[in-house]
Design a protein around this motif. Structure first.
Motif, short mmCIF file in Angstrom:
data_model
loop_
_atom_site.label_atom_id
_atom_site.label_comp_id
_atom_site.label_asym_id
_atom_site.label_seq_id
_atom_site.Cartn_x
_atom_site.Cartn_y
_atom_site.Cartn_z
N LEU A 8 0.84 -1.19 0.00
CA LEU A 8 0.00 0.00 0.00
C LEU A 8 0.88 1.25 0.00
CD1 LEU A 8 -2.84 1.35 0.37
CD2 LEU A 8 -2.37 1.29 2.83
N ILE A 9 0.65 2.12 -0.97
CA ILE A 9 1.27 3.45 -0.93
C ILE A 9 0.14 4.45 -0.72
CG2 ILE A 9 2.66 5.16 -2.18
CD1 ILE A 9 4.04 2.89 -3.65
N THR A 10 0.20 5.21 0.37
CA THR A 10 -0.86 6.22 0.59
C THR A 10 -0.37 7.58 0.07
OG1 THR A 10 -0.09 6.97 2.77
CG2 THR A 10 -1.54 5.02 2.73
N GLY A 11 -1.31 8.37 -0.42
CA GLY A 11 -0.95 9.70 -0.91
C GLY A 11 -0.22 9.65 -2.24
N GLY A 12 -0.43 8.58 -3.00
CA GLY A 12 0.32 8.37 -4.25
C GLY A 12 -0.11 9.27 -5.40
#
Ligand code: NAD
Ligand code: TYD
Length: 351
Positions: A8-12
């Motif tokens: 998971l990459i948040t703010g991508g």
């Protein structure tokens, strides 16, 4: 991380996040990269158009503050790695609306930590929560000295206080629940895709349109600037080779007083736009200072350099030229984000 690991990459869809997502999607075809972003004013899917159809990539629109949604998302995907960038990131906005920063930066981070803990609590092996933070948590430097990983936290703005708080929670989850984590604290980034409210893209946009360049106070504030693609490279290195429970400072070894930086930018823009040298400098306007304005940030990056072999790959002059070229070559992007049109992109793409 093993092949097919869901990450998971948040703010991508934001400035740094889009470069991190592109870096990981292109370099690691065997990972399943899921980009979670609420698409606030700062998030823009146009930043990711070149990889949006890659088989190892998926975008999910959602808010890290929504507890039920986050729980459901972690249940479904069982993320083995989290690279957490989603945040409210602009100091000036934090001065007018501090609570929004506490919600996303503190409570949102806690929601992610809780969801990660809930799915892996009985076995954290080969799992990692990577929290992306800022050098602003250390407060301000005087005329000399550098921030090291041992520098005490002393945040001065609501933004940096909220980031400091989230750093503490990540560390506390590591100590209390044995959650594997790393944190990095980076200096000011610049480069393509940065929303034109931060110094460099705002001033590029204003120079294009011959609008005033509002320099806060006397302009004698110093920042240490890093090209965003070098930050993405450092994040890759720390994610794969960083030691559990460690903090890494990332910096550009590149200090500039705002006023000197703005003058260099004006010169380079005049050259690129075919204007007479000195023309854009006339746009410089000294305006009321930012309250609580930190005098100087500068990073000692020797730990990441010695332990992981990282150093910036471009000089500031090179990076600034690349950045200017990008903005001049992507006027449409600039027009969309400044007019709000970019919000229509999501509707068109995903409705
Ligand atoms: P940005 O403002 O450009 O992007 C932030 C992204 O997070 C946006 O896409 C936004 O839509 C998303 N977001 C905001 N609130 C959300 C929420 N509640 N749920 C889901 N998504 C949400 O920021 P940036 O400059 O790319 O910074 C990214 C991270 O790096 C931040 O954590 C910031 O603190 C850190 N950082 C930034 C810098 C810098 O110079 N920009 C330097 C060091 C560290
Ligand atoms: P900014 O890009 O907002 O980053 P940060 O506050 O996180 O360092 O600002 C960089 C520097 O430029 C900071 O010293 C404030 C100054 N600044 C101006 O002088 N005028 C402006 O319009 C902006 C946005 C920033």
């Amino acid at each position: 991380m093993k092949d097919n690991a869901p990450i998971l990459i948040t703010g991508g869809a934001g400035f740094i996040g889009c470069h991190v997502v592109k870096h990981f999607v292109n370099k690691f075809p065997d990972y399943n990269i899921i980009n979670l972003d609420a698409l606030t004013y700062a998030g823009n899917l146009e930043n990711l158009s070149e990889i949006e159809n890659h088989p190892n990539y998926q975008f999910i629109k959602g808010d890290i503050n929504d507890v039920d949604f986050i729980d459901e998302l972690f249940n479904t995907h069982r993320f083995e790695g989290v690279i957490h960038l989603a945040a409210e990131s602009h100091v000036d906005r934090s001065i007018t609306d501090p609570l929004a920063f506490v919600r996303t930066n503190v409570l949102g981070t806690l929601n992610l930590l809780n969801a990660f803990k809930r799915i892996w609590d009985d076995d954290f092996s080969n799992k990692l929560f990577y929290h992306i933070s800022t050098d602003e948590v250390y407060g301000t430097l005087g005329k000399t000295g550098l921030f090291t990983e041992q520098t005490s936290y002393k945040p001065n703005s609501p933004y940096s206080a909220s980031k400091a708080s989230s750093d503490h929670f990540v560390r506390a989850y590591g100590e209390t629940y044995n959650m594997p984590f790393v944190i990095s604290n980076c200096s000011n980034n610049y480069g393509p895709n940065q929303f034109p409210e931060k110094l460099i893209p705002l001033f590029i946009n204003n120079i294009i349109h011959k609008k005033p360049l509002p320099v806060y106070g006397d302009g004698n504030y110093t920042r240490d600037w890093l090209y965003v693609i070098d930050h993405a490279g450092a994040i890759d290195l720390i994610f794969h080779e960083g030691k559990d429970g460690e903090t890494y400072n990332i910096g550009g070894l590149n200090e500039w007083k705002n006023i000197d930086l703005v003058k260099l930018l004006c010169q380079q823009m005049d050259d690129k736009l075919g204007r007479e040298r000195g023309e854009s400098e006339k746009l410089i306007t000294f305006v009321k200072d930012r309250p609580g304005h930190d005098l100087r940030y500068a990073i000692d990056a020797s730990k990441i350099n010695k332990e992981l072999g990282w150093k910036p790959s471009v000089t500031f002059e090179q990076g600034l030229k690349l950045t200017i070229d990008w903005y001049l070559g992507n006027r449409e992007w600039l027009d969309h984000v400044t007019s709000g049109d970019y919000q229509n992109y999501y509707q068109k793409q995903y409705s």
